[in-house]
Structure formats: structure tokens, C-alpha cells
Scaffold this active site. Structure first.
Site, PDB file in Angstrom:
ATOM      1  N   GLU A 242      80.873 -44.214   4.352  1.00 51.78           N
ATOM      2  CA  GLU A 242      80.728 -43.538   5.600  1.00 51.78           C
ATOM      3  C   GLU A 242      82.084 -43.776   6.368  1.00 51.78           C
ATOM      4  O   GLU A 242      82.372 -44.758   6.579  1.00 51.78           O
ATOM      5  CB  GLU A 242      79.827 -44.416   6.592  1.00 51.78           C
ATOM      6  CG  GLU A 242      78.347 -44.334   6.315  1.00 51.78           C
ATOM      7  CD  GLU A 242      77.594 -42.773   6.370  1.00 51.78           C
ATOM      8  OE1 GLU A 242      78.365 -42.000   7.154  1.00 51.78           O
ATOM      9  OE2 GLU A 242      76.799 -42.535   5.818  1.00 51.78           O
ATOM     10  N   CYS A 276      82.452 -43.229  15.139  1.00 54.02           N
ATOM     11  CA  CYS A 276      82.869 -42.244  14.105  1.00 54.02           C
ATOM     12  C   CYS A 276      82.192 -40.860  14.588  1.00 54.02           C
ATOM     13  O   CYS A 276      82.800 -39.718  14.258  1.00 54.02           O
ATOM     14  CB  CYS A 276      82.253 -42.702  12.645  1.00 54.02           C
ATOM     15  SG  CYS A 276      80.582 -43.324  12.588  1.00 54.02           S
TER      16      CYS A 276
END
Ligand code: ADP
Length: 469
Positions: A242, A276
Site C-alpha cells: 500500500e 495516503c
């Protein structure tokens, strides 16, 4: 001398080979210490994980569920301690820390309730062929410093319930809540099933490359993710990455500026923009551009920036000195190449605070537009042609998330289909239910977390093929 939190290795809370200070980003001063593991402790943890794995994998889902439920109860019993520690080490306002701890408990319970049943491919009088999902072994869960708890839980829950054992390695600037999870687990989970290793940014590589680790589940920057990927090659281990993002908020010309501005502001500024999936660049039609810049600027000026422990703080400090220095550099560029609508400067007080910043009139190739800023500094770009805006959004090497803001959700859905990323929200943001997978396109990652896909990542298919006669 500050208190030191210890590592959990093979069921025991142990001192590290050394200790390291943990800094409160709201003050810039150390407030606690974390045990620091060395490579001998890393080897010991991997060996303990391998010893624990067969029995844990042989437990039924119901047996593992009971352990995970007790683990969730154990975290819940120390809820406020977790929340305060999270604010102190990470910087986020206490209500956001409580939200993250609440998500940690809810996530452990959600994943505890999951089950992957064998799938019957063929069952006839002559034969039965079934596909089972087997756990992989020792999972390394490597996490970043923006959401130390919840980003661990979306690895830990799925990995443990499917029968793997986990070694958690937090980021060096936010090790404490992970070590506290280890304290809770020490009394509840069998030895070696969950272990914690804090480091000074030196064990991520050896852990990902370790021959005894079966899967690396990594959340962090794209640059470090590429190192993880290369360190999995020797043993062909499995991995989930990720990584970074440069998500766009795309405003359509039918949007209501007064209504969407607070939501876009929150999408960009929550956790001081250190998310993020935060909105990192805004594309607005020229007819709405001035109004949106003004509305976001007003919100930035009104936002209360402060120590997360203080009542009323909405935006906390930047988490660490290196990230703060990066953002101070972006602010200088913003002042030079664009027009600062609000903020634009670091704040003169202890700790790593910067003013929430709205910037307009930047060229498309400005670094603040092209790169992931990871902080409360938001550029707005006008567009005349929607297709050109979509092309500019898709030109990024990243493709993690993104949002469409519109008065017509169905039109938003058509536009969302054209955005090349793992998640696109319409008129909402950061909605991440545990049953919905998320992950990146392009250089934002490989693999998915949460949902059924997120569980399957920690398993491999095993076919059992039986002749009945
Ligand atoms: P940042 O650059 O924002 O500090 P990173 O992506 O480097 O973020 O860090 C995310 C996590 O990866 C942290 O826990 C860090 O210690 C760890 N890490 C750092 N280097 C490596 C590596 N070579 N392999 C695996 N993990 C690493």
C-alpha cells in the site's frame, strides 16, 4: 528517565537490545522511550513465529475468533490510554485518536467474525474437487507513522483470523501504540502468534528479506515499497504493498461550492494532510475557481491548529522533523510559484506546526502539484475542459484514490469510471468500511486490504482432488 515500552517476543515482554526516545511532535521533546530490537531479536521473533504457526493454523476459525474477540476486549479496556498515547506520539487531535482506537477495536471484531469456507469446484459420484485457502506462515506487518494503529489492524485482523502469525514493525517515530498492543496481546494470545519489533529504521529491510517470513504486508512510501518488493525475490515470498498517492479532488461545474468546500477541506487536512488517501490537488472549473479558492482559504484561516491534547485543536503538528522540513520546502515553492490564499508559513511555536495552506495559480508542473506533499498544503488548479482535467489527473504515476464533487451523483459516477485509481469517492471521502477492499493502481501499490480480497491476500489456494471410487 522516561518510561520505556517493551517488545513482545515469543510471548514475553522483553527489553530491546537498546532503547530510543520517542518525540511528541507537538513539543519536539522526547516523552517516552521504546525498546529497540536488533537482528538477533528479529531472528528470535521469526523463529518463535514459525514455532507458533502450525498450532495456530490448525485451530478452527471459531477458536481463533474467540482469541481475537478477547484481544479486542483487551484494547477496549485500555481505550483512553491508547488514545492519549496515539496523540502524544503521532500528533493528531485526541478526538481523531479516539476515532482510530475505536476503529482498531471495531476492526479486530469485524475481522474476527470472518471465515473462508472451502469452495467445492466439482462433486460427482466419481470425484470431489475442493479449493481450500491455507494460511501462509509468518507475516511481517510493516507500518508507517500516520495511522499506526488502524493501518496495523487491517493487516493483523485478516492475517490472524486466516491462520497466520504476525510480526508488527511500526515506524521508528510512532512505535508506542504498537508496543502497547503487544502488552495487551501478551496476556491473551499464544506465544509467537503476535509479536512486536520496534527499530530505528534499520530492521524493515532484514525483516522483509528474512527467509523465515512468508508474506510482507507493507504500508509506506512508494520508494520504500520498491525496496520491499526487491527483498521478497530471493524466497519468492508473497507481499501486499500500500504505497503513496497524489489523489485529486475533481469538482464538476454543477457542484455547490458552499456545500462541498468544508468536505474538500477535511479531505485535504484531516490528520494534518498526512493520509495516503488525502485530497492532494484540487481541479475546479474556471467558473467556480475563485469562489472555491476563497471558501477553502476562509476555512484554513478559521481552523484551530494546536497540540492534539488541547481541547478544540482541529489540526495537529506534522508528525516528524523530516516531514516538517519537506513541507517547509513546499511552502517556499508555493510562495514563489503560486499565490498563497491562506497560510503559507510554518508556525513559530514549539513542535512541528505549519499553518494550513491553500495555494492557487501554480503551474501544472509545480512539484507541489506533481508530488505527494503529505501535509496540510493544498494546491488548486482551474480547468476549462473536463477531459483535459481528467487527463492531467491520470498523468500521475500514482493511482490510489480520488474524489468527484458534483450536484449530479450519476454524472459523477460516469466521470469516476474515467479516473485510473483504486478507489474513487463521489460526494464523500475516506469512507473505508472493513468489508470494502482498498488498494492502489499504478505505483500506488499491489494487492488489496480489507474485504474478501484483503483476507485472501494472506492465504493461498490449495486444491484437494479426490477420486471417490
Ligand atoms: P517515510 O519515508 O514516510 O518515513 P517509509 O515508507 O520509509 O516512510 O516507512 C514505512 C515503514 O517502512 C516504516 O516502518 C519504516 O521503518 C519501514 N522501512 C524503512 N526502510 C525499509 C526497507 N528497506 N524495507 C522494509 N521496510 C522499511
Amino acid at each position: 528517565m522516561e518510561k520505556t515500552l517493551r517488545l513482545l517476543i515469543d510471548g514475553q515482554l522483553v527489553d530491546g537490545a537498546g532503547t530510543m526516545p520517542v518525540i511528541n511532535p507537538a513539543t519536539g521533546a522526547a516523552f517516552m522511550r521504546a525498546a529497540r530490537a536488533d537482528t538477533a531479536q528479529l531472528d528470535a521473533a521469526v523463529a518463535a513465529g514459525r514455532r507458533a504457526f502450525p498450532a495456530w493454523a490448525r485451530h478452527s476459525y471459531a477458536e481463533r475468533r474467540a482469541y481475537l474477540e478477547r484481544f479486542a476486549d483487551g484494547v477496549e479496556a485500555r481505550f483512553e490510554e491508547f488514545a492519549r498515547l496515539l496523540t502524544m506520539e503521532q500528533g493528531k487531535p485526541l478526538d481523531q485518536a479516539r476515532f482510530e482506537v475505536g476503529g482498531t477495536v471495531a476492526g479486530l471484531r469485524y475481522f474476527a467474525a470472518q471465515d473462508i469456507a472451502p469452495h467445492v469446484i466439482r462433486d460427482t459420484p466419481e470425484e470431489r474437487i475442493t479449493e481450500h485457502r491455507s494460511p501462509l506462515g509468518v507475516v511481517a506487518a510493516i507500518t508507517p507513522w500516520n495511522f499506526p494503529l488502524i493501518l496495523l489492524v487491517v493487516k493483523l485482523g485478516p492475517a490472524l483470523i486466516t491462520g497466520n502469525v504476525v510480526i508488527a514493525k511500526p515506524a521508528p517515530s510512532t512505535p508506542l501504540t504498537t508496543l502497547l498492543l503487544g502488552e495487551v496481546a501478551a496476556d491473551i494470545l499464544p506465544a509467537g502468534v503476535f509479536q512486536t519489533l520496534a527499530d530505528a529504521n534499520d530492521l524493515g529491510g532484514p525483516l522483509s528479506a528474512h527467509a523465515g517470513v512468508a508474506h510482507v504486508s507493507f504500508t509506506g512510501s512508494t520508494a520504500t515499497g520498491k525496496k520491499v518488493l526487491s527483498s521478497t525475490i530471493d524466497t519468492l515470498k508473497r507481499f501486499t504493498l500500500e504505497l503513496g498517492g497524489n489523489d485529486a479532488a475533481l469538482v464538476l461545474d454543477d457542484a455547490d461550492v458552499a456545500k462541498i468546500a468544508p468536505m474538500i477541506f477535511n479531505a485535504a487536512m484531516v490528520n494534518a494532510g498526512q493520509v495516503c488517501l488525502a485530497a492532494k490537488r484540487v481541479y475546479a472549473p474556471r467558473v467556480l475557481y475563485d469562489d472555491l479558492c476563497k471558501a477553502l482559504g476562509d476555512l484554513a484561516r478559521r481552523a484551530v491548529v494546536g497540540d492534539g491534547m488541547e481541547q478544540g485543536s482541529q489540526i495537529g503538528p506534522i508528525q516528524n522533523a523530516a516531514q516538517y522540513a519537506k513541507l517547509v520546502d513546499y511552502l517556499a515553492q508555493a510562495r514563489e510559484e503560486g499565490t498563497v490564499v491562506a497560510g503559507g508559513e510554518p508556525l513559530e511555536r514549539g513542535g512541528y506546526f505549519i499553518a494550513p495552506t491553500i495555494v492557487r495559480d501554480l503551474p501544472h508542473d509545480a512539484r507541489l502539484v506533481q508530488e505527494e506533499q503529505f501535509g496540510p498544503v493544498l494546491p488548486l488548479l482551474p480547468y476549462d475542459d473536463l477531459d483535459a482535467a481528467i487527463a492531467a489527473i491520470n498523468a500521475s504515476e500514482y493511482g490510489l484514490g480520488g474524489t468527484i464533487w458534483t450536484g449530479d451523483p450519476d454524472r459523477g459516477e460516469q466521470v469516476a469510471a474515467l479516473i485510473n485509481s483504486g478507489t474513487v469517492w463521489i460526494n464523500r471521502h475516506l469512507d473505508l468500511p472493513f468489508d470494502v477492499p482498498f488498494g492502489g493502481a499504478k505505483q500506488s501499490g499491489i494487492g488489496r486490504q480489507q474485504g474478501l480480497e484483503g483476507l485472501l491476500e494472506f492465504t493461498q489456494a490449495k486444491i484437494i482432488n479426490m477420486a471417490k471410487a
